[in-house]
Design a protein around this motif. Structure first.
Motif, PDB file in Angstrom:
ATOM      1  N   PRO A 123      10.036  14.666  25.436  1.00  0.00           N
ATOM      2  CA  PRO A 123      11.475  14.933  25.358  1.00  0.00           C
ATOM      3  C   PRO A 123      12.040  14.795  23.942  1.00  0.00           C
ATOM      4  CG  PRO A 123      10.998  13.510  27.216  1.00  0.00           C
ATOM      5  CD  PRO A 123       9.720  13.662  26.452  1.00  0.00           C
ATOM      6  N   TYR A 127      14.033  18.133  22.771  1.00  0.00           N
ATOM      7  CA  TYR A 127      15.478  18.135  22.539  1.00  0.00           C
ATOM      8  C   TYR A 127      15.826  18.458  21.092  1.00  0.00           C
ATOM      9  CZ  TYR A 127      16.334  16.466  27.250  1.00  0.00           C
ATOM     10  OH  TYR A 127      16.411  16.371  28.612  1.00  0.00           O
ATOM     11  N   GLN A 227      12.447   8.947  27.274  1.00  0.00           N
ATOM     12  CA  GLN A 227      13.007  10.212  27.741  1.00  0.00           C
ATOM     13  C   GLN A 227      14.530  10.115  27.875  1.00  0.00           C
ATOM     14  OE1 GLN A 227      11.273  11.802  31.377  1.00  0.00           O
ATOM     15  NE2 GLN A 227      13.200  12.841  31.826  1.00  0.00           N
ATOM     16  N   GLN A 231      17.420  12.088  25.891  1.00  0.00           N
ATOM     17  CA  GLN A 231      18.373  12.882  26.661  1.00  0.00           C
ATOM     18  C   GLN A 231      19.812  12.500  26.276  1.00  0.00           C
ATOM     19  OE1 GLN A 231      16.823  12.596  30.583  1.00  0.00           O
ATOM     20  NE2 GLN A 231      18.214  14.155  31.391  1.00  0.00           N
TER      21      GLN A 231
END
Ligand SMILES: [Zn+2]
Length: 294
Positions: A123, A127, A227, A231
């Motif tokens: 992630p 991202y 993660q 996020q």
């Protein structure tokens, strides 16, 4: 985890694309639509959202007819021309998997060149690529040029920065100040008041993760913890980058900040400006914090 490949790259790319279940966002310098057009068509038929940035040149323009027909069916495909080549070769699938490497989606790259392709589901990396895609989608060629070579102050020869500060004003307003800053000092050049939701939505964007993060931290699940942090970071950056749509009368907003309190010892301390978001390309000249001088 990241896997790297050196052979059969077109096949691997197409297999990954075909697994998409919601959306594809890619910045790929060159794509051969003779081969990839049918794959995109199949994806559009399944309702997958497609957004692509390509370098604007003759190689890609050969496929204008195919590109136009994909766009008529809902794909968003843009050819972009910067002062240099848009040389990326990355693609994010379902905001979950990222393909990146030297591999362009062309015959030459597939059959003749020596290339690499990485498929990554970490992630923190996925991202970052998503933010890069959003930035390129939302910033103009002039923006990118100005961010790379920021306007300098005639007096101190340092970049003239426009930093937006956001704070709660009373019960129902968000106060926005834009401060212009260089080594000579600080000036507030713009002030406006918005609904409190502007500030509350910012807090909400971050806080929605806080409980999960605290739980996961206790459980010791490091992968899930990382993660969630990624996020949260993405959600914050994505929310704050909406300043690109309202630049408060400035050609560009370089960064966003809030007032924060710094403790020296016990009850002694001072307010300072804490940077919470930086525009793409400003990393080398925007600091993490600024003293309050005005
Ligand atoms: Zn100056």
């Amino acid at each position: 985890m990241t896997n790297c490949y050196f052979n059969d790259l077109q096949n691997i790319t197409m297999c990954e694309l075909k697994k998409a279940s919601s959306d594809i966002e890619g910045a790929v310098a060159w794509i051969n639509f003779k081969y990839y057009g049918p794959v995109f068509e199949e994806l559009l038929n399944r309702g997958i959202k497609i957004k692509l940035l390509l370098n604007d040149d003759g190689n890609n323009r050969r496929y204008t007819d195919i590109i136009n027909s994909l766009c008529e069916r809902g794909a968003k495909i843009r050819m972009v021309r910067y002062s240099g080549i848009m040389h990326h070769k990355f693609c994010v699938i379902d905001k979950r998997i990222c393909l990146f490497g030297s591999f362009n989606w062309t015959d030459n790259a597939n059959l003749r060149n020596i290339e690499d392709l990485n498929v990554c589901d970490e992630p923190s990396l996925v991202y970052k690529y998503l933010l890069e895609f959003e930035a390129l989608w939302e910033l103009s060629k002039t923006d990118i040029r100005n961010l790379r070579n920021p306007m300098k102050c005639a007096n101190c020869d340092m970049p003239l920065l426009n930093i937006m500060f956001m704070e709660q004003e009373g019960d129902d307003q968000t106060k926005i100040d834009v401060m212009q800053q260089c080594d000579c000092g600080q000036n507030i050049i713009y002030t406006d008041y918005f609904d409190i939701s502007v500030y509350n939505n910012y807090l909400g964007t971050i806080e929605q993760f806080d409980d999960y993060i605290a739980d996961v931290q206790q459980s010791g699940d490091e992968i899930y913890y990382k993660q969630l942090i990624s996020q949260q970071d993405f959600a914050r950056s994505s929310y704050l980058s909406t300043v690109r749509n309202n630049r408060m009368g400035c050609p560009i907003i370089h960064a966003t900040g809030i007032k924060a309190w710094r403790n020296f010892y016990k009850d002694d301390g001072e307010w300072y400006y804490k940077i919470i978001w930086r525009e793409r390309g400003t990393e080398s000249y925007i600091g993490a914090e600024y003293d309050i001088m005005v």
